[in-house]
Design a protein around this motif. Sequence first.
Motif, mmCIF file in Angstrom:
data_model
loop_
_atom_site.group_PDB
_atom_site.id
_atom_site.type_symbol
_atom_site.label_atom_id
_atom_site.label_comp_id
_atom_site.label_asym_id
_atom_site.label_seq_id
_atom_site.Cartn_x
_atom_site.Cartn_y
_atom_site.Cartn_z
ATOM 1 N N PHE A 25 51.368 36.058 43.237
ATOM 2 C CA PHE A 25 50.331 36.805 42.531
ATOM 3 C C PHE A 25 49.331 35.830 41.942
ATOM 4 O O PHE A 25 49.653 34.692 41.628
ATOM 5 C CB PHE A 25 50.906 37.768 41.492
ATOM 6 N N SER A 26 48.078 36.292 41.841
ATOM 7 C CA SER A 26 46.954 35.422 41.501
ATOM 8 C C SER A 26 46.293 35.815 40.195
ATOM 9 O O SER A 26 46.304 36.985 39.801
ATOM 10 C CB SER A 26 45.889 35.488 42.602
ATOM 11 N N CYS A 27 45.672 34.830 39.582
ATOM 12 C CA CYS A 27 44.876 35.065 38.377
ATOM 13 C C CYS A 27 43.607 35.831 38.739
ATOM 14 O O CYS A 27 43.142 35.791 39.883
ATOM 15 C CB CYS A 27 44.499 33.736 37.716
ATOM 16 N N LEU A 43 54.029 32.200 30.902
ATOM 17 C CA LEU A 43 54.551 32.650 32.185
ATOM 18 C C LEU A 43 56.041 32.339 32.308
ATOM 19 O O LEU A 43 56.830 33.204 32.694
ATOM 20 C CB LEU A 43 53.759 31.998 33.322
ATOM 21 N N GLU A 66 45.840 28.688 39.865
ATOM 22 C CA GLU A 66 45.294 30.046 39.932
ATOM 23 C C GLU A 66 46.227 31.068 40.560
ATOM 24 O O GLU A 66 45.850 32.219 40.748
ATOM 25 C CB GLU A 66 43.950 30.044 40.680
ATOM 26 N N HIS A 67 47.446 30.671 40.883
ATOM 27 C CA HIS A 67 48.402 31.636 41.422
ATOM 28 C C HIS A 67 49.832 31.144 41.212
ATOM 29 O O HIS A 67 50.054 30.002 40.818
ATOM 30 C CB HIS A 67 48.126 31.953 42.894
ATOM 31 N N LYS A 89 53.904 40.070 34.446
ATOM 32 C CA LYS A 89 52.445 39.982 34.352
ATOM 33 C C LYS A 89 51.887 40.580 33.060
ATOM 34 O O LYS A 89 50.986 39.995 32.450
ATOM 35 C CB LYS A 89 51.817 40.645 35.585
ATOM 36 N N SER A 93 49.611 38.552 30.240
ATOM 37 C CA SER A 93 48.264 39.067 29.951
ATOM 38 C C SER A 93 48.087 39.372 28.470
ATOM 39 O O SER A 93 47.098 38.961 27.857
ATOM 40 C CB SER A 93 47.997 40.350 30.739
ATOM 41 N N ARG A 121 41.246 41.099 32.072
ATOM 42 C CA ARG A 121 42.298 40.988 33.061
ATOM 43 C C ARG A 121 42.675 39.520 33.201
ATOM 44 O O ARG A 121 41.823 38.677 33.408
ATOM 45 C CB ARG A 121 41.770 41.495 34.397
ATOM 46 N N TRP A 123 45.421 38.758 35.366
ATOM 47 C CA TRP A 123 45.868 38.731 36.753
ATOM 48 C C TRP A 123 44.938 39.534 37.647
ATOM 49 O O TRP A 123 44.334 40.511 37.192
ATOM 50 C CB TRP A 123 47.280 39.303 36.880
ATOM 51 N N GLN A 124 44.874 39.167 38.890
ATOM 52 C CA GLN A 124 44.128 39.925 39.884
ATOM 53 C C GLN A 124 44.730 41.322 39.975
ATOM 54 O O GLN A 124 45.954 41.479 39.871
ATOM 55 C CB GLN A 124 44.229 39.197 41.240
ATOM 56 N N GLY A 128 49.845 41.844 44.370
ATOM 57 C CA GLY A 128 49.974 40.535 44.980
ATOM 58 C C GLY A 128 50.682 40.657 46.316
ATOM 59 O O GLY A 128 50.545 41.646 47.024
#
Length: 159
Positions: A25-27, A43, A66-67, A89, A93, A121, A123-124, A128
């Motif tokens: 999963f990505s930022c 994290l 970034e991930h 996540k 956040s 946000r 996380w993206q 993911g």
Amino acid sequence: MSDSPTFRKTVTHFNEPGHAHELTFSCFQRRSFLTKDRTRQYLAEAILKAKQKHQFDVWAYVFMPEHVHLLIWPRKDGYSISQILRSIKQSVSRRAIRYLRRNNPDGLNQLATGEARRPYRFWQAGAGYDRNVTSRDALLKMIDYMHNNPVRRGLVEAP
């Protein structure tokens, strides 16, 4: 503003007993939010807490700027990858946003979405990547890939 419907990629999770899961999963907007010790600590703590709550083992992981890559083994037959990811996540956040509100309000601009419903946000959006792992060969290749990711990027010399 466009009248076309918003497309949101979805991931189907296969919660199969006896399967390991490779999770990536990505930022938000692939930004490098994980370069700070503070956010990496958030994290790590979130993963440990989720590990206890959802009863899974961590077999391999790597935190990139970034991930994140996680390879987990759920110990219960009845589990939900969606709930595991949500536990991890959301915790990160909330802590990051709370920290920025208190200590660096201008830093919130990096997390700003422009959406009224969800103004920030970390996380993206979306789940993911989730891949079920069922063979030893796939497992070993995955661990090698994950641990060599920082080497390929020039972040470290060796895994």
